[in-house]
Design an enzyme around this catalytic site. Structure first.
Site, mmCIF file in Angstrom:
data_model
loop_
_atom_site.group_PDB
_atom_site.id
_atom_site.type_symbol
_atom_site.label_atom_id
_atom_site.label_comp_id
_atom_site.label_asym_id
_atom_site.label_seq_id
_atom_site.Cartn_x
_atom_site.Cartn_y
_atom_site.Cartn_z
ATOM 1 N N LEU A 183 6.688 0.255 -1.224
ATOM 2 C CA LEU A 183 6.277 -1.170 -0.827
ATOM 3 C C LEU A 183 6.333 -2.078 -1.920
ATOM 4 C CD1 LEU A 183 2.586 -0.051 0.785
ATOM 5 C CD2 LEU A 183 5.036 -0.144 1.823
ATOM 6 N N ALA A 190 6.740 -5.824 -0.891
ATOM 7 C CA ALA A 190 6.921 -7.193 -0.284
ATOM 8 C C ALA A 190 5.568 -8.088 -0.700
ATOM 9 C CB ALA A 190 6.548 -6.948 1.433
ATOM 10 N N ARG A 217 -1.094 -12.912 -9.194
ATOM 11 C CA ARG A 217 -1.928 -12.972 -10.364
ATOM 12 C C ARG A 217 -0.870 -12.739 -11.772
ATOM 13 N NH1 ARG A 217 -5.904 -8.369 -8.978
ATOM 14 N NH2 ARG A 217 -4.372 -7.925 -7.351
ATOM 15 N N LYS A 239 6.952 -9.768 -8.906
ATOM 16 C CA LYS A 239 6.195 -8.987 -9.685
ATOM 17 C C LYS A 239 6.832 -7.698 -10.032
ATOM 18 C CE LYS A 239 2.434 -6.679 -8.068
ATOM 19 N NZ LYS A 239 0.968 -6.344 -7.942
ATOM 20 N N GLN A 251 9.644 -7.120 5.975
ATOM 21 C CA GLN A 251 8.483 -7.004 6.601
ATOM 22 C C GLN A 251 8.478 -8.504 7.406
ATOM 23 O OE1 GLN A 251 5.089 -6.273 3.926
ATOM 24 N NE2 GLN A 251 3.624 -6.643 5.521
ATOM 25 N N ASP A 257 4.604 -1.170 -7.583
ATOM 26 C CA ASP A 257 4.195 -1.734 -8.833
ATOM 27 C C ASP A 257 3.327 -0.903 -9.685
ATOM 28 O OD1 ASP A 257 1.744 -1.345 -7.405
ATOM 29 O OD2 ASP A 257 1.140 -3.482 -7.462
ATOM 30 N N GLU A 289 -11.798 -1.036 1.410
ATOM 31 C CA GLU A 289 -11.577 -1.798 0.310
ATOM 32 C C GLU A 289 -12.654 -2.314 -0.331
ATOM 33 O OE1 GLU A 289 -8.025 -2.388 -0.568
ATOM 34 O OE2 GLU A 289 -8.293 -0.451 0.508
ATOM 35 N N LYS A 342 31.506 -9.466 -34.579
ATOM 36 C CA LYS A 342 31.654 -9.604 -32.912
ATOM 37 C C LYS A 342 33.285 -9.199 -32.387
ATOM 38 C CE LYS A 342 33.376 -12.917 -30.827
ATOM 39 N NZ LYS A 342 33.961 -13.986 -30.147
ATOM 40 N N TYR A 377 38.174 -19.268 -34.129
ATOM 41 C CA TYR A 377 38.147 -20.367 -33.238
ATOM 42 C C TYR A 377 38.638 -21.632 -33.525
ATOM 43 C CZ TYR A 377 35.615 -22.843 -29.438
ATOM 44 O OH TYR A 377 35.205 -23.718 -28.150
HETATM 45 C C1 UD1 Z 1 -4.041 -1.349 -2.275
HETATM 46 C C2 UD1 Z 1 -4.786 -0.560 -1.170
HETATM 47 C C3 UD1 Z 1 -6.125 -0.035 -2.073
HETATM 48 C C4 UD1 Z 1 -5.658 0.795 -3.396
HETATM 49 C C5 UD1 Z 1 -4.885 -0.180 -4.191
HETATM 50 C C6 UD1 Z 1 -4.197 0.612 -5.376
HETATM 51 C C7 UD1 Z 1 -4.731 -1.243 0.994
HETATM 52 C C8 UD1 Z 1 -5.253 -2.162 2.012
HETATM 53 N N1 UD1 Z 1 -5.351 -1.168 -0.191
HETATM 54 O O1 UD1 Z 1 -4.926 -2.493 -2.610
HETATM 55 O O2 UD1 Z 1 -6.859 0.964 -1.229
HETATM 56 O O3 UD1 Z 1 -6.995 0.877 -4.279
HETATM 57 O O4 UD1 Z 1 -3.508 -0.569 -3.579
HETATM 58 O O5 UD1 Z 1 -3.567 -0.234 -6.120
HETATM 59 O O6 UD1 Z 1 -3.638 -0.917 1.057
HETATM 60 N N2 UD1 Z 1 2.584 -4.879 0.018
HETATM 61 C C9 UD1 Z 1 3.587 -5.049 0.860
HETATM 62 N N3 UD1 Z 1 3.256 -5.756 1.844
HETATM 63 C C10 UD1 Z 1 1.933 -6.117 2.307
HETATM 64 C C11 UD1 Z 1 0.874 -6.229 1.146
HETATM 65 C C12 UD1 Z 1 1.445 -5.612 0.257
HETATM 66 O O7 UD1 Z 1 4.550 -4.326 0.735
HETATM 67 O O8 UD1 Z 1 1.680 -7.067 3.125
HETATM 68 C C13 UD1 Z 1 2.863 -3.877 -1.025
HETATM 69 C C14 UD1 Z 1 2.800 -4.696 -2.529
HETATM 70 O O9 UD1 Z 1 3.879 -5.123 -2.907
HETATM 71 C C15 UD1 Z 1 2.245 -3.686 -3.459
HETATM 72 C C16 UD1 Z 1 1.514 -2.658 -2.404
HETATM 73 O O10 UD1 Z 1 1.818 -2.980 -1.141
HETATM 74 O O11 UD1 Z 1 3.338 -2.899 -3.932
HETATM 75 C C17 UD1 Z 1 0.150 -2.881 -2.724
HETATM 76 O O12 UD1 Z 1 -0.397 -4.129 -2.425
HETATM 77 P P1 UD1 Z 1 -1.592 -4.932 -2.938
HETATM 78 O O13 UD1 Z 1 -1.732 -6.167 -2.431
HETATM 79 O O14 UD1 Z 1 -1.454 -4.844 -4.649
HETATM 80 O O15 UD1 Z 1 -2.699 -3.730 -2.743
HETATM 81 P P2 UD1 Z 1 -4.168 -3.753 -3.280
HETATM 82 O O16 UD1 Z 1 -5.082 -4.931 -2.725
HETATM 83 O O17 UD1 Z 1 -3.981 -3.699 -4.692
HETATM 84 CA CA CA Z 2 -2.372 -3.750 -6.313
#
Ligand code: UD1
Ligand code: CA
Length: 536
Positions: free
Chosen positions: A12, A14, A19, A26, A79, A131, A182, A378, A414
């Site tokens: 994932l 997207a 932050r 990121k 997505q 990440d 969450e 160089k 040069y």
């Molecule tokens: C998410 C989890 C949380 C977990 C935490 C761990 C959910 C709802 N929550 O929260 O339970 O404890 O990770 O770090 O899943 N991403 C997408 N598309 C989106 C949103 C996010 O691809 O629409 C990707 C982000 O790029 C990232 C990952 O999903 O790589 C996690 O997204 P992030 O927004 O950081 O989730 P958290 O709120 O941290």
């Molecule tokens: Ca996260």
């Protein structure tokens, strides 16, 4: 590595990463010489999945291009505008199903015989965040093994932390995992739970497909939460398990730059320690930075303040540092590199470099060669046993074997428009303070005098010196800089029996003391022209 290859891994990537407060997405920020996405894809690929999907949206083009650069077999999935981790996985599953279907059509063509191929993805789907850079292939493989052995529908990777703020909490009833809530949707009691969701899972593809179809956006963020799949599967009576990792660093995500630095330092600590266990001496681990792709042989010694980046390789018994930064440098065995900054260079066995050398791209130093102090190179091939010891710039040059370049020389490459090459043969000895005005060649076994400007080729075995001979203009300082400390010092030395004078001047002085006529020079008034001063 794993017992069974997963049908797919979905990474994932997207999300926005707000932050980070950065123009750069990121997952393109890096630690240990690799982007966050690069770490995730490396771990994912090690599982040897049948398909590897990366979900992108924010800064889509940059992230997609980077993903393909790292892994050109990856499937980039977009997505749509529906937000949330659940939606991200749903988009990936749609694309994976489409790819599976397309492959099945080929499979079912006449001549492919056998049973009908699957029309949609079947089997284990690993989902992980882009990440979480310290999540390694070994941990993923264990998660997958547990999923297979227990025959689970959902296996979620969890960890227990001191401060669970911000994470999804693992809900259990009588020990069994029943859901994930969450932070922002949790009750005060649920917020006390310290076992958290790491965003790493293995799902059975069919369970995932069906559950995602049923997940709504009824939560504080109005997103499709992947975490809801856990509760849905549990309610259906399917087997949902959690595997917990003790080492929380492995599953920590990067949300801001403070976490980026903390994870970077931890990754480095682990990298440095593993090299020490392989037989590398690291005098000060705290000031030594080694990228994950660097390779070191036994008995390499790394002195304080040293950074080894990119694809740097160091051979057996070499000593690097202190205060040295090498990026993509190949170092042979028994090499010494002291207080040096280098990139894209090759240093062969037994070479010595520094202190205070700047090795720019295309530097190649042969066996036992030397690039010494305050030397910049160089695009320079320096042959076996050749030395460039002091205060010299060597650019766009080739130096043969066993040659010595005098101190304070410049390879003048040069002309303001084009770069030109200098070629110096083997066993040549060039004097100090030479200018090699390229293009120019100095033959094998040739010598050049100190202060020579080489504009024309020097044949093998010749000596080249610059024509103009040294001129002495007696008493110039006394006449042209009267009243200065230099004039006073000269006057004192001269009155001291003429000890400081040249032999001619002393003879002249003795003649005039004998009552001889004054020389024309003595008659010159202060403020004479320079032409007047050129008389000897
Ligand atoms: C998410 C989890 C949380 C977990 C935490 C761990 C959910 C709802 N929550 O929260 O339970 O404890 O990770 O770090 O899943 N991403 C997408 N598309 C989106 C949103 C996010 O691809 O629409 C990707 C982000 O790029 C990232 C990952 O999903 O790589 C996690 O997204 P992030 O927004 O950081 O989730 P958290 O709120 O941290
Ligand atoms: Ca996260």
């Amino acid at each position: 590595m794993s017992l069974t290859r997963p049908a797919a891994v979905v990474v994932l990537a997207a999300g926005e990463g707000t932050r980070m407060k950065s123009r750069t997405p990121k997952v393109l920020h890096g630690i240990g010489g690799r982007s966050l996405l690069g770490h995730a894809l490396t771990a994912a690929r090690a599982l040897e999945p049948h398909r590897l999907a990366v979900v992108v949206r924010h800064e889509r083009d940059a992230v997609a291009a980077h993903a393909l650069e790292i892994d050109d077999d990856a499937m980039v999935v977009d997505q749509d505008e529906v937000p949330g981790t659940g939606r991200a996985v749903q988009c990936a599953l749609g694309a994976l199903d489409a790819a599976t279907h397309a492959a099945s059509l080929v499979h079912d063509e006449p001549g492919h015989g056998g049973e009908l191929a699957a029309r949609e993805l079947e089997g284990a789907v690993v989902v992980m965040a882009g990440d979480t850079p310290l999540l390694d292939a070994g941990t993923l493989a264990e998660l997958l093994r547990a999923h297979d052995e227990d025959g689970n529908a959902v296996t979620v990777l969890t960890t227990t932390v001191e401060n669970p703020f911000g994470y999804g909490r693992i809900l259990r009833e009588e020990g069994a995992v029943v859901g994930v809530v969450e932070e922002r949707d949790a009750t005060p009691e649920q917020r006390e739970i310290r076992e958290i969701n790491t965003s790493t899972y293995v799902f059975d593809a069919a369970v995932l497909r069906e559950a995602l179809g049923a997940v709504d956006q009824d939560n504080d963020q109005g997103e499709v939460y992947l975490t809801d799949v856990v509760a849905l599967a549990h309610r259906k009576g399917l087997s949902v398990r959690a595997i917990s990792v003790d080492d929380s660093w492995l599953v920590e995500g990067v949300n801001d730059r403070a976490q980026l630095a903390a994870l970077g330092a931890e990754l480095n600590r682990r990298t440095v320690e593993s090299w020490m266990r392989e037989g590398v001496t690291v005098v000060d681990p705290a000031t030594t930075w080694i990228d994950v792709e660097v390779e070191l042989a036994r008995d390499v010694a790394i002195l304080p303040g040293t950074q080894l980046h990119g694809a740097t390789r160091v051979g057996e018994g070499s000593t690097i540092g202190p205060d040295t930064t090498l990026t993509d440098v190949t170092v042979g065995a028994g090499v010494t590199v002291v207080r040096t900054h280098g990139s894209d260079a090759v240093l062969e066995d037994g070479a010595t470099v520094g202190p205070f050398a700047f090795l720019r791209p295309g530097t190649h130093l042969g066996p036992r060669g030397k690039i010494g102090t305050f030397v910049e190179t160089k695009n320079a091939q320096i042959g076996a046993g050749s030395k460039v010891p002091h205060l010299t710039y060597v650019g766009d040059a080739e130096i043969g074997e066993e040659s010595n370049i005098g101190a304070s020389s410049v390879f003048v490459n040069y002309d303001g428009v084009h770069k030109h090459r200098t070629v110096i043969g083997s066993h040549a000895r060039t004097g100090s303070d030479n200018m090699f005005v390229a293009p120019v060649t100095v033959g094998d076994g040739a010598y050049t005098g100190a202060g020579t400007t080489i504009r024309e080729d020097v044949p093998p075995g010749a000596l080249s010196v610059t024509g103009a001979s040294q001129r002495i203009i007696e008493g110039w300082v006394l006449r042209r800089r009267p009243g200065t400390p230099a004039a006073a010092a000269a006057e004192k030395a001269l009155s001291d029996g003429g000890a400081g004078l040249s032999p001619q001047a002393r003879a002249e002085r003795e003649r005039s003391a004998d009552g001889g006529a004054t020389t024309p020079r003595d008659q010159q008034a202060p403020g004479n022209t320079d032409e007047g001063d050129t008389q000897r």
